[in-house]
Design an enzyme around this catalytic site. Structure first.
Site, PDB file in Angstrom:
ATOM      1  N   CYS B 245     -42.713  21.072   2.894  1.00 34.70           N
ATOM      2  CA  CYS B 245     -41.920  22.042   2.121  1.00 34.70           C
ATOM      3  C   CYS B 245     -42.789  22.992   1.307  1.00 34.70           C
ATOM      4  O   CYS B 245     -42.344  24.065   0.903  1.00 34.70           O
ATOM      5  CB  CYS B 245     -40.960  21.309   1.185  1.00 34.70           C
ATOM      6  SG  CYS B 245     -41.754  20.053   0.181  1.00 34.70           S
ATOM      7  N   ASN B 424     -34.612  19.507 -11.115  1.00 35.80           N
ATOM      8  CA  ASN B 424     -35.370  18.269 -11.287  1.00 35.80           C
ATOM      9  C   ASN B 424     -35.778  18.150 -12.742  1.00 35.80           C
ATOM     10  O   ASN B 424     -35.767  19.124 -13.478  1.00 35.80           O
ATOM     11  CB  ASN B 424     -36.652  18.278 -10.437  1.00 35.80           C
ATOM     12  CG  ASN B 424     -36.429  18.488  -8.956  1.00 35.80           C
ATOM     13  OD1 ASN B 424     -37.342  18.922  -8.255  1.00 35.80           O
ATOM     14  ND2 ASN B 424     -35.233  18.200  -8.479  1.00 35.80           N
TER      15      ASN B 424
END
Lengths: 104, 476
Positions: B245, B424
């Protein structure tokens, strides 16, 4: 190390000793089976059982399962662990077993 | 499937018992377990890589081996000397002593793109911190993930770890995953996967360390060493066919150096798509309804991509490059697409180039990673200040750089936090240090200012803030 078994005032006390790792737990369970095997099922429910852990310095998952197993054979709160080492008491707490067993 | 609640309950019962026993182990015992697990995982790195390729059908075998190597050898190197049991620090001046406490059972969600490597990484950091771990494999990488977990578990037991310190879910089920995640006994979820998975983890009620999607812009500045930059970009973007990613998604350059950059890409196997080819590639690589890349292109080699889009590209092509004018849904290839395909932007000047980088960064990749090649420190600082990224990798391959430990001193990790941008809790690379609850003994260390200050003055409204502050800090 064989478990010492004492009966007093309707309470059966099992004195464990040493490391209750997988090996120690298996050996202990053999002794427990002999004692419990001699008791009639219908009398078990009313019995009070005490596991004395004064001389136990380590417990494994196997031992905890044994405690659970025998706690389920008797009525709720009729199996108590006594004289637990502080770290061992914490171990049982972390494992969530204080909701099923009485732990001193 | 057998009753989901029953399976979840058994997993958690096993895990909490293991947590209890784990709590009794000291640092030396823990380190021995971790070393044994790393060695076992490392020993099986090639076989597990082969299994991963065969089962998932994506990536590059040699690169999967390198991922497994990173997840065992390099992760071990990054955590082997980290103190995770007992007293972590003692400061007699502040009077604070920090002590490590395990969190409890960890639920480790494993992605399809890096299955065996993520399994081994999460097991190592969990066991290092005395946390039992339950592995939840992606349904398309189930067998290789479980095999990796089994290898690690056997090694852990051999070294004295408690029974059930590692468990795994045998049959994938959304309901079982939800039941485990939301069980009150679960201490932490390590959620590496897509947005919906991470969202489910955070919504479960259990604390979670998740990741976010990336859309890594690469700014190649005028001051950059261009052939070096292009070589690094290609190393990274072609690694495992672009499945990481943190791999590059778009190249942005100023007009002044565009020809040189294009030539460098072409010299190293880059193929520039024309308008028609870009359109065809967009149709197979991006799902307009869902607004994300299609699963079919993830981790596929260049020739396969070309075949899927009905294109013909030279045999030795290393990467496809799509020159684009803008960023957004009208330009599907400006989105994150995890395969050897890069968007390519030529802008008139520095400001326009950086604006494009900002646009790319904010197109679904905030908090993740940004990349810059430059030998001008001011440019690096300014770029970094403007990017919303947890890691800005400088003059290094983005994928390898973001993972950490190879090209920089970030924690080596397969779970890269993206901060608020990715919803997050941290922007850090997740490692063992994040899996400990730190307890602090706080000894009495009085602040003399508080005790000598006449506190009746706090009730005197006629005194200004400055007057009180001055007296409070007098002679201090």
């Amino acid at each position: 190390m064989p478990i010492e078994v004492k009966e007093e005032a309707g309470v059966i006390r099992f004195d464990f000793e040493g490391r209750m790792d997988t090996l120690g737990s298996n050996s202990a369970e053999q002794d427990l089976k002999k004692v419990f095997g001699a008791i009639e099922e219908d009398k078990l429910q009313d019995m009070k059982i005490v596991f004395n852990l004064e001389k136990v310095d380590f417990v494994s998952s196997s031992f905890m399962r044994i405690c659970l197993k025998y706690a389920k054979k008797v009525a709720k709160n009729n199996l108590e662990l006594i004289n637990t080492d502080l770290k061992i008491k914490k171990t049982f707490k972390i494992a969530g077993l204080d909701k099923i067993l009485k732990i001193d | 499937m057998e009753n989901v609640e029953k399976i979840a309950n058994q997993l958690l019962e096993n895990a909490t018992m293991a947590a209890g026993v784990f709590n009794l182990l000291d640092q030396e015992q823990v380190n021995k377990i971790v070393e044994n697990v790393y060695k076992a995982g490392f020993k099986h790195r090639v076989r597990l890589a082969r299994m991963a390729i065969e089962e998932t059908g994506l990536g590059v075998f040699e690169h999967k081996v390198m991922k497994n190597t990173t997840a065992t050898h390099l992760v071990y190197e990054s955590i082997k000397n980290v103190k995770t049991v007992g007293v972590l620090s003692e400061d007699s001046h502040t009077g604070i002593t920090e002590i490590a406490q395990p969190m409890g059972p960890v639920f480790a969600v494993i992605p399809m793109t890096n299955p065996t490597s993520t399994v081994m990484f999460k097991i190592l950091i969990s066991l290092k911190t005395r946390n039992p771990v339950i592995i939840s494999a992606h349904r398309r990488a189930r067998e290789c993930s479980i095999e990796a977990a089994r290898i690690c578990y056997e090694a852990a037991l051999e070294a004295g770890a408690p029974e059930n310190c590692v468990q795994w879910i045998e049959e994938h089920s959304r309901d079982l995953t939800r039941a485990c995640m939301s069980d009150s006994r679960m201490a932490l979820i390590l959620a590496t996967g897509g947005t919906s998975l991470v969202h489910a983890a955070y919504s479960s009620g259990t604390p979670a360390l998740g990741v976010g999607p990336g859309n890594v812009p690469v700014f190649i500045d005028k001051s950059a060493d261009i052939p070096f930059a292009v070589e690094n970009v290609l190393d990274s973007k072609t690694f495992d066919n672009g499945t990481i990613c943190a791999s590059e998604q778009a190249i942005v350059v100023e007009k002044e150096i565009a020809d040189e950059v294009k030539a460098a890409f072409k010299a190293q196997g880059g193929y520039f798509l024309n308008k028609e080819e870009i359109k065809k590639m967009g149709e197979i690589a991006f799902n307009k309804e869902k607004g994300v890349m299609t699963g079919e292109v993830v981790g596929q080699p260049v020739q396969k991509l070309a075949e899927m889009a009905g294109l013909e590209v030279p045999e030795k092509t290393t990467v496809l490059l799509a020159p684009l004018e803008g960023v957004g849904d009208e330009y599907p290839l400006s989105h994150e697409i995890l395969c050897p395909l890069l968007a390519f932007y030529v802008k008139d000047n520095y400001e326009e180039a950086i604006k494009t980088c900002i646009d790319l960064n904010y197109l679904g990749g905030i908090g993740h990673t940004a990349s810059i090649y430059a030998n001008d420190q001011k440019v690096i600082n300014d770029f970094s200040d403007l990017m919303n990224a947890g890691r800005i990798v400088v003059n290094t391959p983005s994928a390898h750089g973001a993972v950490g430990g190879i090209f920089n001193t970030l924690y080596t990790s397969f779970t890269l936090g993206c901060g608020a941008g990715g919803k997050n809790i941290t922007t850090e690379n997740i490692s063992a240090v994040h899996l400990i609850n730190v307890k602090r003994i706080c000894r009495r260390r009085e602040d003399i200012r508080w005790f000598r200050f006449d506190q009746s003055k706090y009730f005197d409204e006629s005194l200004s803030t400055d007057e009180i502050a001055e007296e409070y800090n007098h002679n201090y």
